[in-house]
Scaffold this active site. Structure first.
Site, mmCIF file in Angstrom:
data_model
loop_
_atom_site.group_PDB
_atom_site.id
_atom_site.type_symbol
_atom_site.label_atom_id
_atom_site.label_comp_id
_atom_site.label_asym_id
_atom_site.label_seq_id
_atom_site.Cartn_x
_atom_site.Cartn_y
_atom_site.Cartn_z
ATOM 1 N N TYR A 144 11.841 -68.515 13.579
ATOM 2 C CA TYR A 144 11.986 -67.376 12.657
ATOM 3 C C TYR A 144 11.125 -67.571 11.403
ATOM 4 C CZ TYR A 144 14.578 -63.798 9.976
ATOM 5 O OH TYR A 144 14.937 -62.696 9.230
ATOM 6 N N ALA A 145 11.156 -68.788 10.844
ATOM 7 C CA ALA A 145 10.363 -69.066 9.635
ATOM 8 C C ALA A 145 8.872 -68.891 9.915
ATOM 9 C CB ALA A 145 10.644 -70.485 9.137
ATOM 10 N N ALA A 146 8.445 -69.337 11.103
ATOM 11 C CA ALA A 146 7.025 -69.203 11.464
ATOM 12 C C ALA A 146 6.625 -67.728 11.502
ATOM 13 C CB ALA A 146 6.769 -69.857 12.820
ATOM 14 N N SER A 155 11.029 -62.545 4.978
ATOM 15 C CA SER A 155 12.363 -63.072 4.693
ATOM 16 C C SER A 155 12.223 -64.194 3.676
ATOM 17 C CB SER A 155 12.986 -63.630 5.977
ATOM 18 O OG SER A 155 14.106 -64.440 5.669
ATOM 19 N N ASN A 184 10.326 -53.155 10.621
ATOM 20 C CA ASN A 184 11.614 -53.759 10.280
ATOM 21 C C ASN A 184 12.272 -54.516 11.438
ATOM 22 O OD1 ASN A 184 14.418 -53.744 8.785
ATOM 23 N ND2 ASN A 184 14.759 -52.658 10.721
ATOM 24 N N VAL A 226 9.077 -53.405 20.663
ATOM 25 C CA VAL A 226 7.916 -53.734 19.830
ATOM 26 C C VAL A 226 7.135 -54.941 20.366
ATOM 27 C CG1 VAL A 226 8.862 -52.715 17.711
ATOM 28 C CG2 VAL A 226 9.223 -55.160 18.169
ATOM 29 N N LYS A 241 8.133 -65.167 9.971
ATOM 30 C CA LYS A 241 8.262 -64.471 8.686
ATOM 31 C C LYS A 241 7.193 -64.929 7.682
ATOM 32 C CE LYS A 241 11.581 -61.742 9.929
ATOM 33 N NZ LYS A 241 11.329 -60.303 10.060
#
Ligand code: NAI
Length: 246
Positions: free
Chosen positions: A154-156, A141, A89, A63, A158
């Site tokens: 990851y936070a950025a 998330s 996903n 992806v 999501k």
């Protein structure tokens, strides 16, 4: 059957939440395109669905690679002639505290979790617009809504997924395409298996339902948003976290 005859593309459908979603959608009558990076897992998922009597085929994709995503979308459209549902996903983690996070770790997670959602939606939304109907579901998330220590990258991504969801809900809604996001809490998959036991135990204590989520908990949320039952739901972020943050 809530997805009878619908063509559903699920990225990262070889493992974890994506695999459970592929199985659930197939049981609800969908023709499932297993869009997966790990060929062995993707083939196995499609085979398992067919052995259960469902309709599924594996489509290889990275992806984070625009050319690969375009090939995947074209192959699915050619095989089925339409695409009704896209579940973005696929996602990864590469955790480190800000001071220790390398530029490579930052970039890799952005490439898969953020670019990947943009690429897949850009490639597949036109089929839905042409049909005048479609459902796009993005995976955020709890970390994208509330942040988390050790997960800057990851936070950025999501949080970015939520921004894209709301933007596309506005851009595509009047063309018949609903765009929503699901924000899971901590779900028992390979991703969470990397989290230290004592962190997980502390996490469960904070969940009013006193358990981790199961892949089926998220698959059922995806199913609702993919079905006609959610025809008037657009631009929402459905939190599936057992009440972890209220
Ligand atoms: P998982 O690691 O079990 O499965 C992820 C799947 O994505 C794997 O099959 C993997 O091969 C595939 N994938 C990875 N990179 C890819 C790429 N470049 N192209 C295509 N496929 C690729 O993960 P899990 O736990 O099932 O997570 C699924 C989604 O849910 C992710 O977006 C994750 O961020 C999100 N999520 C998971 C939570 C959890 O607690 N497990 C909590 C919140 C969100």
């Amino acid at each position: 059957m809530r997805l009878q005859g619908k063509v559903a593309v699920i990225t990262g459908a070889g493992n974890g939440i994506g695999l459970e979603t592929a199985l659930t959608f197939a049981r609800e009558g969908a023709r499932v395109a297993v869009a997966e990076f790990d060929a062995e897992a993707g083939e196995a998922a499609a085979l398992r669905i067919r052995e259960e009597g469902g309709d599924a085929a594996f489509f290889p994709v990275d992806v984070s690679d625009w050319d690969s995503v375009q090939r995947m979308a074209a192959a699915i459209a050619e095989r089925y002639g339409r695409i009704d549902v896209l579940v973005n996903n696929a996602g990864i983690t590469q955790d480190a505290m800000l001071s220790k996070m390398s530029v490579e770790q930052w970039r890799k997670v952005i490439d898969v979790n953020l670019d990947g959602v943009f690429y897949c939606t850009k490639a597949i939304a036109p089929y839905m617009v042409q049909q005048g109907k479609g459902k796009i579901i993005n995976t955020s998330s709890v970390v994208g809504v509330h942040g988390n220590i050790g997960q800057t990258n990851y936070a950025a991504t999501k949080a970015g997924v939520i921004g894209m969801t709301k933007t596309w809900a506005k851009e595509l809604g009047f063309k018949g395409v609903n765009v929503n996001a699901v924000a899971p809490g901590y779900i028992e998959t390979g991703m969470v298996a990397k989290v230290p036991e004592k962190v997980l135990t502390a996490m469960i204590e904070r969940v009013p339902l006193r358990r981790l989520g199961r892949p089926a908990d998220v698959a059922n949320a995806y199913l609702y948003l993919a079905s006609d039952d959610a025809d008037y739901v657009n631009g929402t972020v459905l939190e599936v976290n057992g009440g972890l943050v209220i």
